[in-house]
Scaffold this active site. Structure first.
Site, PDB file in Angstrom:
ATOM      1  N   HIS A 270      18.443  31.839   2.440  1.00 36.57           N
ATOM      2  CA  HIS A 270      17.210  31.997   1.664  1.00 36.57           C
ATOM      3  C   HIS A 270      15.972  31.861   2.546  1.00 36.57           C
ATOM      4  O   HIS A 270      16.028  31.316   3.658  1.00 36.57           O
ATOM      5  CB  HIS A 270      17.160  30.954   0.546  1.00 36.57           C
ATOM      6  CG  HIS A 270      17.144  29.542   1.070  1.00 36.57           C
ATOM      7  ND1 HIS A 270      16.011  28.937   1.553  1.00 36.57           N
ATOM      8  CD2 HIS A 270      18.146  28.645   1.197  1.00 36.57           C
ATOM      9  CE1 HIS A 270      16.294  27.715   1.951  1.00 36.57           C
ATOM     10  NE2 HIS A 270      17.591  27.507   1.746  1.00 36.57           N
TER      11      HIS A 270
ATOM     12  N   GLU B  87      24.116  25.315  -1.850  1.00 44.74           N
ATOM     13  CA  GLU B  87      24.098  24.446  -0.671  1.00 44.74           C
ATOM     14  C   GLU B  87      25.024  23.260  -0.894  1.00 44.74           C
ATOM     15  O   GLU B  87      25.432  22.961  -2.031  1.00 44.74           O
ATOM     16  CB  GLU B  87      22.656  23.964  -0.449  1.00 44.74           C
ATOM     17  CG  GLU B  87      22.437  23.030   0.720  1.00 44.74           C
ATOM     18  CD  GLU B  87      22.794  23.633   2.050  1.00 44.74           C
ATOM     19  OE1 GLU B  87      24.004  23.628   2.385  1.00 44.74           O
ATOM     20  OE2 GLU B  87      21.892  24.088   2.779  1.00 44.74           O
TER      21      GLU B  87
END
Length: 192
Positions: A9, A82
């Site tokens: 990201h 994550e």
């Protein structure tokens, strides 16, 4: 052969501040939005059949910036999140050292299990399973997957490749062929 462009990201303010994000929903910074736009420009002429993303805002927003150019929907996969950092989420490495004496982000004591942190073995397995599921679902196609630095590093570690840093909006290109993964590029940021 299935090709996956595995992307971290764009930058967040917590990235700039050195805060552990984990599963926290932290938005892209203005710089992160710009990185996402540059990523979209970079992949403009690359054939992409599908776009997948972690369901966390920073990954989804990055994927949406590419999806607008490609006119493709973004498919959310929570398993692409994550690593979960438990009590450490929202803290800097300095704050961890103060709050948890004898434990630090950099010393290697962050392998998981303590303080609610997801174990590395679990993250490696989650990364491999989610990417393998996507690859098998779309055999012979080109897929862009937007995820997180920790998950990408864990996936590479599971393949026997260590990578210290995965930059924001970097591209790691992998292919799945003959039931095996092959790494073509890691942490490609030449367009930034």
């Amino acid at each position: 052969m299935t090709t996956i462009y595995l992307v971290r990201h764009g930058e967040t303010m917590w990235n700039k501040e050195g805060r552990i994000q984990g599963h926290r929903n932290v938005p892209l910074s203005p710089s992160g939005i710009e990185q996402g736009k540059r990523l979209a420009e970079k992949v403009k002429n690359i054939p992409i059949d599908w776009i997948y993303s972690s369901d966390l805002e920073r990954a989804l927003h990055t994927a949406q910036l590419v999806a607008e150019h490609k006119q493709l929907p973004v498919n959310l996969v929570p398993e692409l999140r994550e690593r979960f950092f438990g009590e450490w989420e929202g803290l800097t490495s300095q704050e961890i050292e103060v709050k948890y004496p004898g434990h630090s982000w950099d010393s290697g004591t962050n392998t998981g299990g303590k303080f609610g942190i997801e174990k590395m073995e679990s993250l490696i397995q989650r990364a491999d399973q989610s990417l393998l599921t996507i690859a098998k679902r779309h055999k012979g196609q080109h897929i862009l997957v937007v995820s997180h630095g920790g998950l990408i590093r864990a996936f590479l570690r599971g393949l026997g490749t260590e990578c210290d840093q995965i930059g924001n909006t970097s591209i790691t290109q992998i292919v799945h062929v003959d039931q095996k993964w092959k790494i073509l590029k890691v942490n490609d940021m030449d367009y930034l």
